[in-house]
Scaffold this active site. Structure first.
Site, PDB file in Angstrom:
ATOM      1  N   LYS A  79      69.049  36.926  16.742  1.00 23.82           N
ATOM      2  CA  LYS A  79      67.984  37.739  17.327  1.00 23.82           C
ATOM      3  C   LYS A  79      67.014  36.899  18.135  1.00 23.82           C
ATOM      4  CE  LYS A  79      68.216  40.437  13.063  1.00 23.82           C
ATOM      5  NZ  LYS A  79      68.675  39.373  12.156  1.00 23.82           N
TER       6      LYS A  79
ATOM      7  N   TYR B  60      64.485  32.978  11.638  1.00 27.90           N
ATOM      8  CA  TYR B  60      64.806  32.580  10.270  1.00 27.90           C
ATOM      9  C   TYR B  60      64.877  31.054  10.126  1.00 27.90           C
ATOM     10  CZ  TYR B  60      66.418  37.462   9.766  1.00 27.90           C
ATOM     11  OH  TYR B  60      66.515  38.829   9.750  1.00 27.90           O
TER      12      TYR B  60
ATOM     13  N   ASP C 122      74.397  37.924   9.579  1.00 27.08           N
ATOM     14  CA  ASP C 122      73.228  38.302  10.358  1.00 27.08           C
ATOM     15  C   ASP C 122      72.118  37.270  10.179  1.00 27.08           C
ATOM     16  OD1 ASP C 122      71.731  40.928  11.639  1.00 27.08           O
ATOM     17  OD2 ASP C 122      70.395  39.754  10.362  1.00 27.08           O
TER      18      ASP C 122
ATOM     19  N   HIS D 295      64.394  41.177  18.261  1.00 21.43           N
ATOM     20  CA  HIS D 295      64.039  41.292  16.850  1.00 21.43           C
ATOM     21  C   HIS D 295      62.935  42.324  16.612  1.00 21.43           C
ATOM     22  CE1 HIS D 295      64.034  38.694  12.935  1.00 21.43           C
ATOM     23  NE2 HIS D 295      64.007  39.974  12.667  1.00 21.43           N
TER      24      HIS D 295
END
Length: 312
Positions: A84, A59, A54, A115
């Site tokens: 996401k 990120y 994930d 998200h």
């Protein structure tokens, strides 16, 4: 009597027929990027048997995630990969999706999530109000179109509440396959879990062990159940989650913890009930992420009330 570890990692069938492994690896590294650490963590996890990963555009490690998966030699069909949509890309869903796919450098994405329901202005960074365009309903309608590309198998949401789903679902052509939210024994989200189950939406729990230095891992009740079952406190928390019918995506870079986190057991009825009701103990029912982070009931620019979160 020690609990018996399940022979293999279970999976859950989503409302579109696709299957999601019950245990995955969360790839938020506690900071943006951290590509080398992320790659090394994923390589360790793959060797131990993890097949669910994930990540997110936000990120800043999609490239590292994709690289580790590609270089593993494991067939793409055996991997379940989630990424996401970032809040600053709600007005450019197709382009943002293609950018994530290019960074991952993989043939397709298994699950693409919105998200957050909140959007940010990509120029100023200002968080838009719930009724400002693009709303999360408008963004979802654009996400639905991605399924026609054949480059994503399932679409879903993250950080949605009953309140925001009640707005989204009447306008949706496609019911989200997944809602990924904060769930752990201090915040079991029982009402949301029942609501999503009734709507056919699978729940994935992020931070299922709590944050770093989590009070849940050190909780005396959890430790007692762990000792009785002959497993770690982390295994208790993750096994409880899977036994509730949700998938869990803990993060660890340590090989021993990675191995233990994948070793799910079936808790006996008494132990399951103890963990299910742990949040009822005085002072324990609470959010472990956003209140400590922001010092007030807000997350990513919206208040808890706007998000539909009725906890503190």
């Amino acid at each position: 009597m020690p609990a018996k570890v399940l022979d293999s990692t279970p999976s859950f069938t989503l409302n579109d027929g696709n299957k999601i492994p019950a245990v995955g690896l969360g790839c938020w590294m506690g900071g943006f990027g951290e590509g080398e650490r992320c790659e090394e963590m994923i390589r360790k996890a793959l060797k131990l048997g993890y097949r669910h990963f994930d990540t997110a555009a936000g990120y800043a490690n999609e490239e590292s995630t994709g690289k580790a998966l590609r270089e593993s030699g494991i067939p793409r069909s055996e991997i379940f990969l989630t990424t996401k949509l970032g809040g600053d890309s709600h007005g450019r869903v197709k382009e943002a999706f293609e950018e994530s796919l290019a960074r991952l450098d993989l043939e397709y994405i298994d699950l693409y999530l919105m998200h957050w329901p909140s959007a940010q202005d990509p120029v100023t960074g200002r968080t838009l109000e719930p009724d400002e365009s693009p709303t999360y309903v408008e963004t979802w309608k654009e996400m639905e179109k991605l399924l026609d590309t054949g480059k994503v198998k399932s679409i879903g949401v993250s950080n949605f509440s009953i309140k925001t789903l009640e707005v989204l679902l009447p306008e949706a052509t496609i019911v989200p396959a997944v809602n990924q939210v904060q769930i752990h024994p201090y915040l079991p989200q029982q009402d949301l879990l029942a609501y999503c189950s009734a709507k056919g939406i699978h729940i994935t729990a992020f931070t299922p062990l709590g944050q770093a230095n989590s009070p849940i891992i050190a909780d005396e009740t959890v430790k007692h159940v762990a000792e009785k079952a002959g497993i770690t406190a982390g295994q208790v928390l993750l096994s409880w989650g899977v036994q509730r019918g949700i998938s869990v995506i803990p993060k660890s870079e340590k090989e021993e913890r990675l191995r233990n986190n994948l070793a799910i057991v079936k808790l006996d009825n008494e132990d399951f009930a103890v963990i299910e009701n742990l949040h009822k103990q005085p002072g324990k029912h609470r959010d472990l992420i956003y209140l400590p982070l922001y010092g007030k009931p807000t997350a990513f620019g919206w208040t808890f009330k706007q998000l539909g979160w009725d906890y503190e």
